[in-house]
Motif scaffolding. Sequence first.
Motif, PDB file in Angstrom:
ATOM      1  N   ALA A  40       0.925  -1.157  -0.085  1.00  0.00           N
ATOM      2  CA  ALA A  40       0.188  -0.316  -0.422  1.00  0.00           C
ATOM      3  C   ALA A  40       0.727   1.556  -0.155  1.00  0.00           C
ATOM      4  O   ALA A  40       0.554   2.440  -0.348  1.00  0.00           O
ATOM      5  N   VAL A  41       1.715   1.520   0.652  1.00  0.00           N
ATOM      6  CA  VAL A  41       2.633   2.767   0.214  1.00  0.00           C
ATOM      7  C   VAL A  41       4.134   2.745  -0.485  1.00  0.00           C
ATOM      8  O   VAL A  41       3.472   3.616  -0.341  1.00  0.00           O
ATOM      9  N   ALA A  42       3.928   1.249  -0.953  1.00  0.00           N
ATOM     10  CA  ALA A  42       4.842   1.346  -2.234  1.00  0.00           C
ATOM     11  C   ALA A  42       3.842   1.747  -3.493  1.00  0.00           C
ATOM     12  O   ALA A  42       4.094   3.035  -4.041  1.00  0.00           O
ATOM     13  N   LEU A  43       2.611   2.109  -3.558  1.00  0.00           N
ATOM     14  CA  LEU A  43       1.290   2.172  -4.518  1.00  0.00           C
ATOM     15  C   LEU A  43       1.537   3.629  -4.539  1.00  0.00           C
ATOM     16  O   LEU A  43       1.205   4.496  -5.191  1.00  0.00           O
ATOM     17  N   GLU A  44       0.957   3.689  -3.086  1.00  0.00           N
ATOM     18  CA  GLU A  44       1.047   5.449  -2.826  1.00  0.00           C
ATOM     19  C   GLU A  44       2.361   5.975  -3.227  1.00  0.00           C
ATOM     20  O   GLU A  44       1.536   7.273  -4.106  1.00  0.00           O
ATOM     21  N   ASN A  45       3.260   5.601  -2.990  1.00  0.00           N
ATOM     22  CA  ASN A  45       4.362   6.568  -3.552  1.00  0.00           C
ATOM     23  C   ASN A  45       4.420   6.562  -5.027  1.00  0.00           C
ATOM     24  O   ASN A  45       5.404   7.471  -5.480  1.00  0.00           O
ATOM     25  N   ALA A  46       4.364   5.423  -5.368  1.00  0.00           N
ATOM     26  CA  ALA A  46       4.380   5.548  -6.542  1.00  0.00           C
ATOM     27  C   ALA A  46       2.991   6.049  -7.599  1.00  0.00           C
ATOM     28  O   ALA A  46       3.279   5.804  -9.336  1.00  0.00           O
ATOM     29  N   SER A  47       2.751   6.490  -7.144  1.00  0.00           N
ATOM     30  CA  SER A  47       1.191   6.035  -7.858  1.00  0.00           C
ATOM     31  C   SER A  47       1.148   7.701  -8.861  1.00  0.00           C
ATOM     32  O   SER A  47       0.507   7.793  -9.947  1.00  0.00           O
ATOM     33  N   ALA A  48       2.587   8.772  -9.608  1.00  0.00           N
ATOM     34  CA  ALA A  48       2.854   9.089 -10.661  1.00  0.00           C
ATOM     35  C   ALA A  48       2.730   8.442 -11.430  1.00  0.00           C
ATOM     36  O   ALA A  48       2.296   8.313 -11.970  1.00  0.00           O
ATOM     37  N   GLU A  49       3.738   7.741 -11.282  1.00  0.00           N
ATOM     38  CA  GLU A  49       4.583   6.945 -12.138  1.00  0.00           C
ATOM     39  C   GLU A  49       3.220   5.797 -12.789  1.00  0.00           C
ATOM     40  O   GLU A  49       3.073   5.014 -13.374  1.00  0.00           O
ATOM     41  N   ILE A  50       2.302   5.065 -11.592  1.00  0.00           N
ATOM     42  CA  ILE A  50       1.892   4.119 -11.748  1.00  0.00           C
ATOM     43  C   ILE A  50       0.834   5.070 -12.834  1.00  0.00           C
ATOM     44  O   ILE A  50       0.073   4.304 -14.409  1.00  0.00           O
ATOM     45  N   ILE A  51       0.169   6.002 -12.302  1.00  0.00           N
ATOM     46  CA  ILE A  51      -1.111   6.942 -13.530  1.00  0.00           C
ATOM     47  C   ILE A  51      -0.292   6.979 -15.108  1.00  0.00           C
ATOM     48  O   ILE A  51      -0.901   7.057 -16.022  1.00  0.00           O
ATOM     49  N   LYS A  52       0.729   8.073 -14.877  1.00  0.00           N
ATOM     50  CA  LYS A  52       1.701   8.347 -16.124  1.00  0.00           C
ATOM     51  C   LYS A  52       2.019   6.858 -16.774  1.00  0.00           C
ATOM     52  O   LYS A  52       1.618   6.635 -18.119  1.00  0.00           O
ATOM     53  N   ALA A  53       1.866   5.612 -16.351  1.00  0.00           N
ATOM     54  CA  ALA A  53       2.070   3.910 -17.499  1.00  0.00           C
ATOM     55  C   ALA A  53       1.106   3.648 -17.806  1.00  0.00           C
ATOM     56  O   ALA A  53      -0.058   3.630 -19.032  1.00  0.00           O
ATOM     57  N   ASN A  54       0.051   4.410 -16.911  1.00  0.00           N
ATOM     58  CA  ASN A  54      -1.456   3.922 -17.698  1.00  0.00           C
ATOM     59  C   ASN A  54      -1.785   4.768 -18.247  1.00  0.00           C
ATOM     60  O   ASN A  54      -3.083   3.953 -19.826  1.00  0.00           O
TER      61      ASN A  54
END
Length: 433
Positions: A40-54
Motif C-alpha cells: 500500500a505504501v509503495a503504491l502511494e509513493n509510486a502513484s504518479a508513475e503508475i498513472i503515467k504508465a496507465n
Amino acid sequence: MIVDSSSLLLKEIAEKTSQAGRKLGGLSTSDRNQAIEAIAVALENASAEIIKANELDCELAEKEGISIPLYNRLKLGKTKLEATIKGVRDVINLPDPVGHISIHRELDEGLVLKRVSCPLGVLGIIFEARPEALIQITTLAIKSGNGVILKGGKEAINSCQTLVKVIREALENTKVNPDAVQLLTTREEIRQLLDLEEYIDLIIPRGSNEFVRFIQNNTNIPVLGHADGICHLYIDKKADLETATAITVDAKTQYPAACNAIETLLIHESIASEFLPKIADALTSHQVRLKGDQLTQKYLNIEAATEEDWKTEYSDLVLSIKIVDSLEAAISHINTYGSEHTDAIVTEDKNSAELFMNQVDAAGVYHNCSTRFADGFRYGFGAEVGISTQKMPPRGPVGLEGLVTYKYQVTGNGHIAATYSGENAKPFTHRNI
C-alpha cells in the motif's frame, strides 16, 4: 523432438511461484499483513508513475480503436487508484482465512480430527484491462498465503509492468519472497499457463464473456469466474416510482461497463403509462440509448428490442425495456435470459419481494437497491478476486474465502483402524471438542 523454450521458461516461473507460495502460506498473519501494508505504501509513493504508465496504455489503446467499455475498464485515474489502495489496507483488517479450524473432534480417546483451512497454492490470474484487478488479487493472494501468476491484456501492459515492479520491490523488504508474484506479458503464454495444472491450482479470468468462455473451455485447471453479466431490474406494480427512478439510473449509468450494471429493465404493465415517460427522461438525460418491446414502443418512440437484446450484455449506455403482466412473468424472463449474476426488484410489497428473492436464480438478489452493490469491496471483503455465478461455492463476489481450501489433520497415539472393525470393534466417541 523440438522443445519450446518459452514453455520451459514458464514452467520454471511457475515452479518458483509454487515454492515461494508454500513459504508464504507458512508465514504468520502479522508477516503477511506487514507485506500488504508495504505494498500500500509503495503504491502511494509510486502513484504518479503508475498513472503515467496507465495514461500511456490509454493513449495507445485509443489509437487502436479500443471499445468504450474496455477503455473504461483500462483507465486507472487518481480516484480509482486511491480507492484501490484503500481496499488494499482494508484487507489487512480482515480475519486471516488460513488456519481456521472448522471441525475439532475426538474420534476416540487420544485420536483427534481437525479440519483446517489452508492456501490453495498458486493462482493464475488472466484479465483484460482492469489494472486495479492486479492490485486487488495480488493483495488477497498474499493475505490468503497463495502465490500468484498474473497475465494482463496487451492494452494494459505498461500499467501491469509498473504495478508488478512496484509490488515486487515492496516485498523485498518483507518476509514474503517477491517470486510469489509473477507477471506474464505475451499472449502465447496464456495457452501455456492453461496447461500447467501441475503448478496452477486455480485460474481466475476477468474480462469479456467471450474471453472468460475461452479460458473455461481450454484448461483442466479449476476456473473461478463468470462469462456474462446480464443483470435485470424489475419495477413492480407496487413500487415507489421515485425510488424506482433513482435505482434504475444508478444501476445503469453509475458505471455502465461494470458486470453488475443492469442490461434489461422490466416494468409491470399497470404502472407502465406513468413510469415509462419518467424513466425515459431520466435515462436519456444520461445519454442512455433505449430499446423496447412492442408494448414499450406504444409509450416511447424508441428502437425495437429483439430476442437477441434480452441475451446481450451491453457494458455500455444501452438499456432494453420490457413490459410484463405479472411478477411471475418477470421472474420467468430473468430465469430464462439472466446470467445468474445479480437481479433486483423495486417494490413496497414485502411478499412480492420475498417471492422474487426466493425464486430468481442468481448469485445476488436485491430488494429496493441498485445492482451495483454486487462487489467485494462494498460487501466488506476488502476487495474481490472476481464474481462467480457457478452454483457450487464460492458464489457471488469472492473474497478471501474463495482462495483457501482445507485439509483434515488427524493426530493419534499409535491408533490403528483394525481396532474399530470386526466382531469386537471398539466404538468411536465422535465427541466435538
